[in-house]
Design an enzyme around this catalytic site. Structure first.
Site, mmCIF file in Angstrom:
data_model
loop_
_atom_site.group_PDB
_atom_site.id
_atom_site.type_symbol
_atom_site.label_atom_id
_atom_site.label_comp_id
_atom_site.label_asym_id
_atom_site.label_seq_id
_atom_site.Cartn_x
_atom_site.Cartn_y
_atom_site.Cartn_z
ATOM 1 N N GLY A 131 45.555 70.451 87.147
ATOM 2 C CA GLY A 131 45.484 69.408 88.171
ATOM 3 C C GLY A 131 44.427 69.684 89.218
ATOM 4 O O GLY A 131 44.071 68.816 90.017
ATOM 5 N N ARG A 132 43.971 70.933 89.243
ATOM 6 C CA ARG A 132 42.919 71.270 90.204
ATOM 7 C C ARG A 132 42.029 72.399 89.702
ATOM 8 O O ARG A 132 41.243 72.960 90.459
ATOM 9 C CB ARG A 132 43.535 71.661 91.537
ATOM 10 N N LYS A 151 39.152 77.012 90.476
ATOM 11 C CA LYS A 151 40.457 76.512 90.939
ATOM 12 C C LYS A 151 40.273 75.863 92.306
ATOM 13 O O LYS A 151 39.785 76.506 93.237
ATOM 14 C CB LYS A 151 41.461 77.664 91.030
ATOM 15 N N ASP A 163 45.900 66.655 95.414
ATOM 16 C CA ASP A 163 44.535 66.339 95.838
ATOM 17 C C ASP A 163 43.471 67.103 95.054
ATOM 18 O O ASP A 163 42.282 66.941 95.310
ATOM 19 C CB ASP A 163 44.372 66.628 97.342
ATOM 20 N N GLY A 164 43.907 67.965 94.135
ATOM 21 C CA GLY A 164 42.929 68.689 93.326
ATOM 22 C C GLY A 164 42.287 69.859 94.049
ATOM 23 O O GLY A 164 41.396 70.513 93.517
ATOM 24 N N ARG A 214 38.158 81.873 88.683
ATOM 25 C CA ARG A 214 39.040 82.797 87.964
ATOM 26 C C ARG A 214 38.440 83.085 86.596
ATOM 27 O O ARG A 214 37.697 82.276 86.047
ATOM 28 C CB ARG A 214 40.419 82.157 87.735
ATOM 29 N N ARG A 221 48.625 78.461 78.067
ATOM 30 C CA ARG A 221 49.939 78.863 78.594
ATOM 31 C C ARG A 221 51.046 78.570 77.585
ATOM 32 O O ARG A 221 50.828 77.805 76.644
ATOM 33 C CB ARG A 221 50.241 78.037 79.868
ATOM 34 N N ASP A 290 54.643 76.919 82.535
ATOM 35 C CA ASP A 290 53.236 76.511 82.636
ATOM 36 C C ASP A 290 52.404 77.582 83.327
ATOM 37 O O ASP A 290 51.181 77.476 83.375
ATOM 38 C CB ASP A 290 53.101 75.167 83.367
ATOM 39 N N ASP A 300 48.221 82.519 87.695
ATOM 40 C CA ASP A 300 48.613 81.565 88.737
ATOM 41 C C ASP A 300 49.338 82.250 89.898
ATOM 42 O O ASP A 300 50.553 82.150 90.054
ATOM 43 C CB ASP A 300 49.476 80.428 88.170
HETATM 44 P P1 AMP Z 1 51.662 75.515 90.142
HETATM 45 O O1 AMP Z 1 53.116 75.560 90.363
HETATM 46 O O2 AMP Z 1 50.820 75.828 91.350
HETATM 47 O O3 AMP Z 1 51.265 76.362 88.990
HETATM 48 O O4 AMP Z 1 51.267 74.010 89.794
HETATM 49 C C1 AMP Z 1 52.024 73.196 88.933
HETATM 50 C C2 AMP Z 1 51.214 72.000 88.535
HETATM 51 O O5 AMP Z 1 50.807 71.263 89.682
HETATM 52 C C3 AMP Z 1 49.936 72.318 87.766
HETATM 53 O O6 AMP Z 1 49.746 71.306 86.819
HETATM 54 C C4 AMP Z 1 48.878 72.268 88.835
HETATM 55 O O7 AMP Z 1 47.611 71.971 88.324
HETATM 56 C C5 AMP Z 1 49.400 71.143 89.721
HETATM 57 N N1 AMP Z 1 48.939 71.243 91.098
HETATM 58 C C6 AMP Z 1 49.341 72.141 92.036
HETATM 59 N N2 AMP Z 1 48.721 71.911 93.199
HETATM 60 C C7 AMP Z 1 47.892 70.853 93.012
HETATM 61 C C8 AMP Z 1 46.974 70.134 93.825
HETATM 62 N N3 AMP Z 1 46.777 70.458 95.092
HETATM 63 N N4 AMP Z 1 46.312 69.101 93.275
HETATM 64 C C9 AMP Z 1 46.515 68.762 92.002
HETATM 65 N N5 AMP Z 1 47.360 69.377 91.182
HETATM 66 C C10 AMP Z 1 48.038 70.421 91.668
HETATM 67 MG MG MG Z 2 50.276 76.720 87.549
#
Ligand code: AMP
Ligand code: MG
Length: 527
Positions: A131-132, A151, A163-164, A214, A221, A290, A300
């Protein structure tokens, strides 16, 4: 369909959980990335391929990073840079700042965001994906290809409401911890650099944006496999498994059932990784499937933590109210996650019994590794039947006295077998000193059994018990300075953490217990 996934191992009720990562405003900026040409670092010095991009388009979305306004250099890791043949000093050059902030792409780069799914806090979350994070491609190294991923490089089709972006705070934490873990000898993704920007990012408050580059041989995953399993797409599942086996586990091709062998090997690698975490008191705050690497790498870094005052129930992630990912639960959660992977691979493995046999490798691999690591931590060269009892009584003592994890093991090396009267520093770490004396007597008996020599043991113990770990308060100091544009503390911490087993007397105060102001520090999924 046969189901493998057991109930939650920690015995705590599952709960639904929104994606870990607080929602902020949608970036939505049109892609304005430019092709970086005519500068020495492009196709010639950064020869990027993208093996992942050779998979069918369903596995990813090709897209450019979203440019970051007026990016600037924050930090770079020399050992990470050298892995891909780069000099870290050059990463502050404008060309690299542009490239590693997502404002330019190398000629041969095929940037993409990968799709995956996953179980978050034990609950099926459906489609997630990068997502980002944007994969730039891979660079051939003497240890095989190394993927480079930005990232925080902007929204992707998998951003959902996010917001990516990533903020400077969490980027510094990920950067420092990745490199600290590598220096501790723990399997991990690496961090090459941080580039910052004054762009405002809304979290609990407005913070500024940053991009971490990274590196890992692969960012596939467990959730990448779950994605195709739950979508009932066996062809894609097989393509992904074959890609992973052929690229990263080619020796498994010779196995009677390579998919079963893949599951077994991932179980062992995951068990070993988590044993390493436990042995340094590291806790991953979001062990969702994930975030579990198919290569058994720590991946992560969000709300992670290093154990300070020992408490086996410690929860490093403020958002994890039920403690699913507490220190004590992490080994079992690792196994549960392997079950989720086993479930996804079941159509390829064939028989439940074969999947189960692969999954059964986890517990013994964990126990064996943990005992090996603990013996080394205690400076024991031989193996005895009652070692587990010695370890258990040590942890019980650490628990009741809330002794600092890192400092306890480091100081334990100063114990002299025949001179309990010199135990003062060690003994004073405990409230219940007679209880310590009892355990120390047991430990001394054990050391005498193998004719342990103080000086030799001390040297060996200091090679496995770090003096320096990334304590939350140390990261916080570096973050607060960086938020004022002073990046020296990030660089100093990086340097110290790259030699965690060295005494570094000039940096003695970095091994100190957290100050009072740090008691309110909380890390959450907000990143
Ligand atoms: P995480 O728990 O940080 O590993 O994120 C879980 C999911 O949310 C993954 O698909 C990430 O890419 C997405 N994600 C986390 N933060 C953001 C962000 N600020 N913008 C877009 N996607 C996000
Ligand atoms: Mg993640």
């Amino acid at each position: 369909m046969e189901f493998l996934i057991p109930f939650l191992p920690c015995g705590r009720p599952a709960r639904t959980f929104a994606p870990c990562g607080k929602i902020a405003f949608q970036a939505g900026a049109p892609c304005r990335s430019i092709l970086l040409t005519g500068i020495a670092i492009t196709a010639h010095t950064l020869p990027l391929d993208n093996a992942f991009a050779a998979l069918p388009p369903a596995f990813y979305t090709r897209l450019m990073p979203t440019p970051l306004p007026a990016p600037y250099f924050v930090a770079a890791s020399a050992p990470a840079a050298s892995l891909i043949g780069l000099d870290a000093a050059r990463l502050a050059e404008p060309g690299f700042v542009e490239l590693l902030s997502g404002n330019a792409v190398a000629e041969r780069s095929l940037p993409l965001a990968a799709v995956y799914s996953g179980h978050q806090f034990g609950v099926w979350a459906g489609q997630l994906g990068d997502g980002r994070a944007i994969l730039l491609g891979d660079i051939a190294t003497e240890h095989g290809p190394m993927e480079l991923q930005l990232k925080g490089a902007g929204a992707t089709p998998y951003s959902r409401m996010g917001d990516g972006r990533a903020v400077l705070r969490s980027s510094i934490r990920e950067f420092l911890c990745s490199e600290a873990m590598a220096a501790l000898g723990i399997p991990t993704s690496r961090a090459l650099s941080i580039m910052g920007s004054q762009q405002g990012i809304m979290r609990e408050t407005v913070e500024t944006a940053a991009v971490v580059t990274r590196m890992a041989p692969s960012f596939v995953r467990f959730g990448s496999f779950e994605h195709w399993f739950y979508r009932k797409k066996p062809d894609e599942l097989k393509i992904l498994a074959d890609y992973v086996i052929d690229s990263f586990y080619p020796h498994l091709r010779a196995a009677a059932n390579p998919y079963q062998a893949l599951l077994a090997e991932v179980c062992v690698r995951t068990a070993h990784m988590i044993a390493h975490w436990q042995a340094v008191g590291f806790m991953h705050g979001v062990m969702n499937t994930d975030n579990m690497s198919i290569l058994g790498l720590t991946l992560d870094y969000g709300p992670f933590g290093f154990m300070e005052a020992f408490d086996t129930e410690h929860i490093c992630n403020h958002t994890d109210q039920q403690g699913r990912y507490s220190y004590a639960n992490q080994p079992q959660v690792g196994h549960w996650n392997c079950y989720a992977l086993g479930q996804a691979l079941l159509p390829l493995i064939g028989e439940v019994a074969e999947a189960q046999a692969a999954l059964d490798t986890y517990q013994s691999a964990f126990a064996e590794k943990m005992n090996t690591l603990l013996r080394a931590k205690l400076g024991l060269r031989t193996q005895h039947d009652d070692d587990t009892q010695l370890f258990d009584s040590m942890f019980a003592l650490m628990q009741t006295n809330h002794v600092d994890f890192t400092n306890f093991f480091r100081t334990l090396a100063t114990l002299q077998v025949d001179a309990p009267e010199h135990d003062t520093v060690l003994r004073d770490m405990f409230i219940d000193r007679p209880a310590f004396d009892t355990w120390a007597a047991q430990y001394r008996t054990r050391l005498r059994q193998e004719h342990s020599v103080d000086a030799e043991r001390q040297e060996a113990m200091n090679l496995v018990n770090p003096k320096y770990v990334l304590r939350n308060y140390l990261a916080q100091v570096a973050i607060e300075k960086a938020q004022q544009h002073d990046y020296t503390e990030v660089a100093t911490l990086l340097e110290i953490l790259q030699k965690p087993f060295d005494e570094q007397p000039e940096h003695q105060h970095y091994a100190a217990l957290p100050p009072d102001w740090a008691s309110h520090l909380e890390v959450s999924c907000s990143s």
